[in-house]
Design a protein around this motif. Sequence first.
Motif, PDB file in Angstrom:
ATOM      1  N   MET A   1      13.377  60.199  29.630  1.00 55.76           N
ATOM      2  CA  MET A   1      13.721  59.935  31.014  1.00 55.76           C
ATOM      3  C   MET A   1      14.104  58.466  31.155  1.00 55.76           C
ATOM      4  O   MET A   1      13.423  57.586  30.677  1.00 55.76           O
ATOM      5  CB  MET A   1      12.516  60.259  31.905  1.00 55.76           C
ATOM      6  N   ALA A   2      15.207  58.181  31.821  1.00 57.49           N
ATOM      7  CA  ALA A   2      15.646  56.810  32.051  1.00 57.49           C
ATOM      8  C   ALA A   2      14.930  56.250  33.277  1.00 57.49           C
ATOM      9  O   ALA A   2      14.617  56.990  34.206  1.00 57.49           O
ATOM     10  CB  ALA A   2      17.147  56.776  32.263  1.00 57.49           C
ATOM     11  N   PHE A   3      14.686  54.954  33.270  1.00 60.98           N
ATOM     12  CA  PHE A   3      14.011  54.311  34.382  1.00 60.98           C
ATOM     13  C   PHE A   3      14.902  53.247  34.975  1.00 60.98           C
ATOM     14  O   PHE A   3      15.697  52.633  34.282  1.00 60.98           O
ATOM     15  CB  PHE A   3      12.702  53.653  33.914  1.00 60.98           C
ATOM     16  N   SER A   4      14.789  53.024  36.257  1.00 61.50           N
ATOM     17  CA  SER A   4      15.500  51.941  36.915  1.00 61.50           C
ATOM     18  C   SER A   4      14.496  51.167  37.755  1.00 61.50           C
ATOM     19  O   SER A   4      13.368  51.608  37.955  1.00 61.50           O
ATOM     20  CB  SER A   4      16.624  52.485  37.789  1.00 61.50           C
ATOM     21  N   LEU A   5      14.928  50.021  38.271  1.00 59.92           N
ATOM     22  CA  LEU A   5      14.009  49.206  39.060  1.00 59.92           C
ATOM     23  C   LEU A   5      13.515  49.921  40.307  1.00 59.92           C
ATOM     24  O   LEU A   5      12.438  49.656  40.801  1.00 59.92           O
ATOM     25  CB  LEU A   5      14.694  47.903  39.483  1.00 59.92           C
ATOM     26  N   ARG A  59       3.447  55.971  35.363  1.00 56.72           N
ATOM     27  CA  ARG A  59       3.846  54.575  35.572  1.00 56.72           C
ATOM     28  C   ARG A  59       5.238  54.401  35.006  1.00 56.72           C
ATOM     29  O   ARG A  59       5.676  55.181  34.174  1.00 56.72           O
ATOM     30  CB  ARG A  59       2.913  53.612  34.828  1.00 56.72           C
ATOM     31  N   VAL A  60       5.906  53.331  35.428  1.00 61.51           N
ATOM     32  CA  VAL A  60       7.184  52.994  34.821  1.00 61.51           C
ATOM     33  C   VAL A  60       6.922  52.477  33.413  1.00 61.51           C
ATOM     34  O   VAL A  60       5.825  52.005  33.105  1.00 61.51           O
ATOM     35  CB  VAL A  60       7.946  51.945  35.659  1.00 61.51           C
ATOM     36  N   SER A  61       7.901  52.576  32.556  1.00 67.87           N
ATOM     37  CA  SER A  61       7.687  52.173  31.167  1.00 67.87           C
ATOM     38  C   SER A  61       7.683  50.658  31.009  1.00 67.87           C
ATOM     39  O   SER A  61       8.392  49.951  31.711  1.00 67.87           O
ATOM     40  CB  SER A  61       8.774  52.769  30.274  1.00 67.87           C
ATOM     41  N   ALA A  62       6.865  50.173  30.095  1.00 66.96           N
ATOM     42  CA  ALA A  62       6.807  48.745  29.801  1.00 66.96           C
ATOM     43  C   ALA A  62       7.891  48.400  28.785  1.00 66.96           C
ATOM     44  O   ALA A  62       8.140  49.173  27.864  1.00 66.96           O
ATOM     45  CB  ALA A  62       5.437  48.375  29.242  1.00 66.96           C
ATOM     46  N   PRO A  63       8.533  47.251  28.936  1.00 73.52           N
ATOM     47  CA  PRO A  63       9.590  46.879  27.999  1.00 73.52           C
ATOM     48  C   PRO A  63       9.060  46.570  26.595  1.00 73.52           C
ATOM     49  O   PRO A  63       9.766  46.766  25.616  1.00 73.52           O
ATOM     50  CB  PRO A  63      10.223  45.649  28.637  1.00 73.52           C
ATOM     51  N   VAL A  64       7.822  46.101  26.495  1.00 69.92           N
ATOM     52  CA  VAL A  64       7.198  45.770  25.203  1.00 69.92           C
ATOM     53  C   VAL A  64       5.710  46.089  25.281  1.00 69.92           C
ATOM     54  O   VAL A  64       5.160  46.253  26.365  1.00 69.92           O
ATOM     55  CB  VAL A  64       7.390  44.277  24.825  1.00 69.92           C
ATOM     56  N   MET A  89       2.060  44.234  36.937  1.00 72.41           N
ATOM     57  CA  MET A  89       1.909  43.555  38.220  1.00 72.41           C
ATOM     58  C   MET A  89       1.564  44.576  39.308  1.00 72.41           C
ATOM     59  O   MET A  89       1.740  45.776  39.134  1.00 72.41           O
ATOM     60  CB  MET A  89       3.198  42.798  38.582  1.00 72.41           C
ATOM     61  N   ALA A  90       1.106  44.107  40.446  1.00 72.20           N
ATOM     62  CA  ALA A  90       0.636  44.974  41.528  1.00 72.20           C
ATOM     63  C   ALA A  90       1.709  45.911  42.066  1.00 72.20           C
ATOM     64  O   ALA A  90       1.397  47.004  42.533  1.00 72.20           O
ATOM     65  CB  ALA A  90       0.080  44.127  42.671  1.00 72.20           C
ATOM     66  N   ASP A  91       2.991  45.519  41.984  1.00 65.96           N
ATOM     67  CA  ASP A  91       4.046  46.378  42.520  1.00 65.96           C
ATOM     68  C   ASP A  91       4.399  47.531  41.584  1.00 65.96           C
ATOM     69  O   ASP A  91       5.230  48.371  41.916  1.00 65.96           O
ATOM     70  CB  ASP A  91       5.300  45.568  42.839  1.00 65.96           C
ATOM     71  N   MET A  92       3.757  47.580  40.407  1.00 60.59           N
ATOM     72  CA  MET A  92       3.946  48.640  39.413  1.00 60.59           C
ATOM     73  C   MET A  92       5.374  48.685  38.861  1.00 60.59           C
ATOM     74  O   MET A  92       5.772  49.675  38.266  1.00 60.59           O
ATOM     75  CB  MET A  92       3.581  50.018  39.991  1.00 60.59           C
ATOM     76  N   GLN A  93       6.147  47.648  39.067  1.00 57.73           N
ATOM     77  CA  GLN A  93       7.531  47.610  38.611  1.00 57.73           C
ATOM     78  C   GLN A  93       7.820  46.406  37.714  1.00 57.73           C
ATOM     79  O   GLN A  93       8.904  46.305  37.162  1.00 57.73           O
ATOM     80  CB  GLN A  93       8.486  47.551  39.810  1.00 57.73           C
ATOM     81  N   HIS A  94       6.878  45.483  37.613  1.00 62.90           N
ATOM     82  CA  HIS A  94       7.083  44.256  36.840  1.00 62.90           C
ATOM     83  C   HIS A  94       5.880  44.003  35.931  1.00 62.90           C
ATOM     84  O   HIS A  94       4.780  44.472  36.205  1.00 62.90           O
ATOM     85  CB  HIS A  94       7.292  43.059  37.777  1.00 62.90           C
ATOM     86  N   THR A 123       7.420  36.712  33.896  1.00 62.61           N
ATOM     87  CA  THR A 123       7.384  37.987  34.608  1.00 62.61           C
ATOM     88  C   THR A 123       8.735  38.653  34.431  1.00 62.61           C
ATOM     89  O   THR A 123       9.771  38.056  34.732  1.00 62.61           O
ATOM     90  CB  THR A 123       7.081  37.782  36.103  1.00 62.61           C
ATOM     91  N   VAL A 124       8.708  39.878  33.908  1.00 67.65           N
ATOM     92  CA  VAL A 124       9.942  40.612  33.643  1.00 67.65           C
ATOM     93  C   VAL A 124       9.900  41.970  34.328  1.00 67.65           C
ATOM     94  O   VAL A 124       8.828  42.493  34.640  1.00 67.65           O
ATOM     95  CB  VAL A 124      10.194  40.803  32.124  1.00 67.65           C
ATOM     96  N   ASP A 125      11.091  42.541  34.535  1.00 63.09           N
ATOM     97  CA  ASP A 125      11.160  43.880  35.110  1.00 63.09           C
ATOM     98  C   ASP A 125      11.043  44.914  33.991  1.00 63.09           C
ATOM     99  O   ASP A 125      10.820  44.559  32.829  1.00 63.09           O
ATOM    100  CB  ASP A 125      12.436  44.057  35.935  1.00 63.09           C
ATOM    101  N   ILE A 126      11.213  46.164  34.324  1.00 62.98           N
ATOM    102  CA  ILE A 126      11.026  47.219  33.327  1.00 62.98           C
ATOM    103  C   ILE A 126      12.121  47.228  32.267  1.00 62.98           C
ATOM    104  O   ILE A 126      11.979  47.884  31.247  1.00 62.98           O
ATOM    105  CB  ILE A 126      10.902  48.607  33.985  1.00 62.98           C
ATOM    106  N   ARG A 127      13.202  46.457  32.503  1.00 60.82           N
ATOM    107  CA  ARG A 127      14.255  46.321  31.488  1.00 60.82           C
ATOM    108  C   ARG A 127      14.005  45.115  30.583  1.00 60.82           C
ATOM    109  O   ARG A 127      14.759  44.885  29.655  1.00 60.82           O
ATOM    110  CB  ARG A 127      15.621  46.180  32.161  1.00 60.82           C
ATOM    111  N   GLY A 128      12.969  44.329  30.892  1.00 62.05           N
ATOM    112  CA  GLY A 128      12.660  43.154  30.096  1.00 62.05           C
ATOM    113  C   GLY A 128      13.421  41.910  30.514  1.00 62.05           C
ATOM    114  O   GLY A 128      13.546  40.966  29.744  1.00 62.05           O
TER     115      GLY A 128
END
Length: 146
Positions: A1-5, A59-64, A89-94, A123-128
Amino acid sequence: MAFSLDMTSAATLKAEAKALRQEHARAGNPISHGAALEMSAKAHGYRDWNTARALLPERVSAPVQVGSRAKGTYLGHPFRGLVIGVNLMADMQHYQVTVKFDDPVDVVKSEHFSALRQRVTATVDIRGVSLATTSDGEPHMRITRE
C-alpha cells in the motif's frame, strides 16, 4: 500500500476521537468512546468505525528504522550512516530521526572555516524529507534506507 502525507491511519482516527470526546465533555455534552470513533470515521468519509478500521493501516510507515543503514543528504551534502533513533511525532505523520554519519558532514558553505557534524536529529515526513528548509528551499534532510 502506498502512503502519502494526507494518509489517515487508525491511530490518527483514535486520537481524533479522543479529542472529540474531550471537546464534548468540556461543552457539557459527553459522548461515549464508541460514538466518538463513529463520528471520527464518518468525518473521514467512512461508513462507520468498523469499515475505517478494516481499511486503514494502524500507523503510517516510517521512512527508516532504528539500527538500519541510511543514506541521503543533510544540508545539501550526501551522507551514509546508522539510524540510532526514530520517534513518531504526535500528529502520527512525522518522525524525529537521529542519524550517526559514517563520515562527518561539513554544515558550513564558507571556505574560511568548517563545522563538522557526526550526529544529527531532524524531523521528517513519511517520505523521509524534512519539514525545515535552508534559505534556498532545500530540505535540511532527505533520508532513505540504504
